[in-house]
Scaffold this motif. Structure first.
Motif, PDB file in Angstrom:
ATOM      1  N   ASP A 129      30.577  39.756  65.630  1.00 54.06           N
ATOM      2  CA  ASP A 129      29.452  39.216  66.413  1.00 54.06           C
ATOM      3  C   ASP A 129      28.488  40.338  66.773  1.00 54.06           C
ATOM      4  OD1 ASP A 129      30.412  36.480  66.615  1.00 54.06           O
ATOM      5  OD2 ASP A 129      31.989  37.324  67.863  1.00 54.06           O
ATOM      6  N   GLY A 130      29.064  41.497  67.163  1.00 57.00           N
ATOM      7  CA  GLY A 130      28.223  42.653  67.498  1.00 57.00           C
ATOM      8  C   GLY A 130      27.404  43.084  66.298  1.00 57.00           C
ATOM      9  N   VAL A 133      24.457  40.785  65.776  1.00 59.30           N
ATOM     10  CA  VAL A 133      23.349  41.034  66.715  1.00 59.30           C
ATOM     11  C   VAL A 133      22.591  42.296  66.303  1.00 59.30           C
ATOM     12  CG1 VAL A 133      22.752  41.470  69.126  1.00 59.30           C
ATOM     13  CG2 VAL A 133      24.625  39.970  68.578  1.00 59.30           C
ATOM     14  N   ARG A 134      23.343  43.368  65.960  1.00 59.32           N
ATOM     15  CA  ARG A 134      22.683  44.619  65.544  1.00 59.32           C
ATOM     16  C   ARG A 134      21.819  44.366  64.307  1.00 59.32           C
ATOM     17  NH1 ARG A 134      27.118  47.155  67.558  1.00 59.32           N
ATOM     18  NH2 ARG A 134      28.325  46.927  65.666  1.00 59.32           N
ATOM     19  N   LEU A 136      20.419  41.560  63.447  1.00 62.49           N
ATOM     20  CA  LEU A 136      19.222  40.781  63.846  1.00 62.49           C
ATOM     21  C   LEU A 136      18.178  41.699  64.467  1.00 62.49           C
ATOM     22  CD1 LEU A 136      20.213  37.429  65.587  1.00 62.49           C
ATOM     23  CD2 LEU A 136      18.777  37.757  63.592  1.00 62.49           C
ATOM     24  N   ILE A 137      18.645  42.610  65.363  1.00 65.41           N
ATOM     25  CA  ILE A 137      17.718  43.514  66.047  1.00 65.41           C
ATOM     26  C   ILE A 137      17.053  44.453  65.029  1.00 65.41           C
ATOM     27  CG2 ILE A 137      17.564  45.429  67.732  1.00 65.41           C
ATOM     28  CD1 ILE A 137      19.863  44.009  69.245  1.00 65.41           C
ATOM     29  N   GLN A 142      21.191  38.676  57.605  1.00 73.88           N
ATOM     30  CA  GLN A 142      22.439  38.242  58.227  1.00 73.88           C
ATOM     31  C   GLN A 142      22.867  36.905  57.657  1.00 73.88           C
ATOM     32  OE1 GLN A 142      24.622  39.613  60.425  1.00 73.88           O
ATOM     33  NE2 GLN A 142      23.377  41.408  59.969  1.00 73.88           N
ATOM     34  N   ILE A 147      25.184  34.192  62.587  1.00 70.04           N
ATOM     35  CA  ILE A 147      24.219  33.979  63.680  1.00 70.04           C
ATOM     36  C   ILE A 147      24.585  32.715  64.466  1.00 70.04           C
ATOM     37  CG2 ILE A 147      21.769  33.583  64.209  1.00 70.04           C
ATOM     38  CD1 ILE A 147      21.206  35.105  61.572  1.00 70.04           C
ATOM     39  N   PHE A 150      27.595  33.369  66.645  1.00 65.77           N
ATOM     40  CA  PHE A 150      27.228  34.151  67.828  1.00 65.77           C
ATOM     41  C   PHE A 150      26.514  33.255  68.862  1.00 65.77           C
ATOM     42  CE2 PHE A 150      24.110  36.709  70.157  1.00 65.77           C
ATOM     43  CZ  PHE A 150      24.991  37.527  70.848  1.00 65.77           C
ATOM     44  N   ALA A 151      25.594  32.409  68.395  1.00 66.37           N
ATOM     45  CA  ALA A 151      24.861  31.513  69.309  1.00 66.37           C
ATOM     46  C   ALA A 151      25.811  30.532  69.975  1.00 66.37           C
ATOM     47  CB  ALA A 151      23.783  30.756  68.526  1.00 66.37           C
ATOM     48  N   THR A 154      27.829  32.364  72.592  1.00 64.01           N
ATOM     49  CA  THR A 154      26.959  32.715  73.721  1.00 64.01           C
ATOM     50  C   THR A 154      26.716  31.489  74.610  1.00 64.01           C
ATOM     51  OG1 THR A 154      25.888  34.312  72.288  1.00 64.01           O
ATOM     52  CG2 THR A 154      24.747  33.803  74.323  1.00 64.01           C
TER      53      THR A 154
END
Ligand code: HEM
Length: 222
Positions: A129-130, A133-134, A136-137, A142, A147, A150-151, A154
């Motif tokens: 998951d980390g 996110v990395r 995506l940033i 991805q 994604i 992760f959503a 969250t």
């Protein structure tokens, strides 16, 4: 009241429009979307009909599903009794709807706690998951599944966190600590917590039925 009514109405409208757009994109035409939604509504009945087989297969899995369905049902009752008078009548919650709301509320607190206990380990954040996110940033490609997973996680944790101000605002209002104005602020905060919680919970439910249920093995890795 008018401000909260407008914000709630607009937020719900935008969310449902976005979900309808995504459903149409996935299922191509409205007939297929309707069939999909109707099939999902039969799901609680199916789980109940297959309860003996599910229980024999895996008691924890059965408990997870039953508690999830119960929490969704109780949450819908609270959301309807809380928001219908506000959005339709433009009034505070009173009368029989208030009685239903506060009667169902303890059940919601219990089932949400059970849900958190039963699902927390399964929906914990993992290294993957980390990395999603990395990625995506940093604008790296991805996998869609990463994604969505992760959503989905969250949303689950946000629902758990947002339920605290939702319940605290009501519990604090029971003590003679705040004056009339303070009580009004607490009710307003309860309304806003309920609104955020509802938006996140609807997205969580949508991700569960529209993506996660299709291929659970891709989303939940234990
Ligand atoms: C443990 C759970 C809950 C408890 C104990 C609770 C209790 C209450 C009470 C006592 C009121 C009436 C406040 C008043 O006007 O004096 C109220 C209002 C309301 N509740 Fe809840 N509630 C809970 C959960 C929820 C949930 C899950 C939602 C929706 C997702 C919700 C949405 C609302 C809304 C929109 C109002 C009206 C707020 C306003 O008039 O501005 N509540 N709730």
């Amino acid at each position: 009241m008018t401000l909260f009514r407008t914000i709630s109405g607009l937020a719900l409208l935008l969310l449902f429009a976005a979900l309808a757009y995504d459903l149409k994109r996935q299922w191509k035409n409205w007939n297929a979307v309707r069939e999909f939604l109707v099939s999902q509504m039969r799901l609680p009945l199916l789980v109940w009909q297959k309860r003996q087989a599910l229980l024999a297969e895996n008691i924890l899995l059965f408990a997870r599903r039953i508690v999830f369905l119960l929490t969704v049902l109780v949450f819908l009752l609270l959301a309807i009794t809380g928001f219908v008078p506000l959005l339709v009548l433009g009034d505070h919650l009173t009368g029989i709807l208030l009685v239903i709301h506060v009667t169902v509320a303890p059940l919601f607190a219990l089932s949400l706690s059970a849900l958190a206990l039963l699902w927390a380990h399964r929906l914990r954040f993992l290294r993957s998951d980390g990395e999603a996110v990395r990625g995506l940033i940093n604008n790296r490609y991805q996998e869609k599944e990463n994604i969505i997973r992760f959503a989905w996680k969250t949303c689950f944790w946000l629902v758990s966190v947002l339920s605290l101000p939702l319940m605290l605002t009501v519990i604090l209002g029971l003590y003679p600590l705040f004056g009339t104005e303070g009580e009004e602020v607490l009710i307003r905060l309860h309304g806003y917590s309920a609104l955020f919680l509802m938006l996140v919970a609807i997205v969580h439910l949508y991700l569960t039925i529209a993506y996660v249920k299709q291929s659970p093995e891709q989303f939940v890795k234990e």
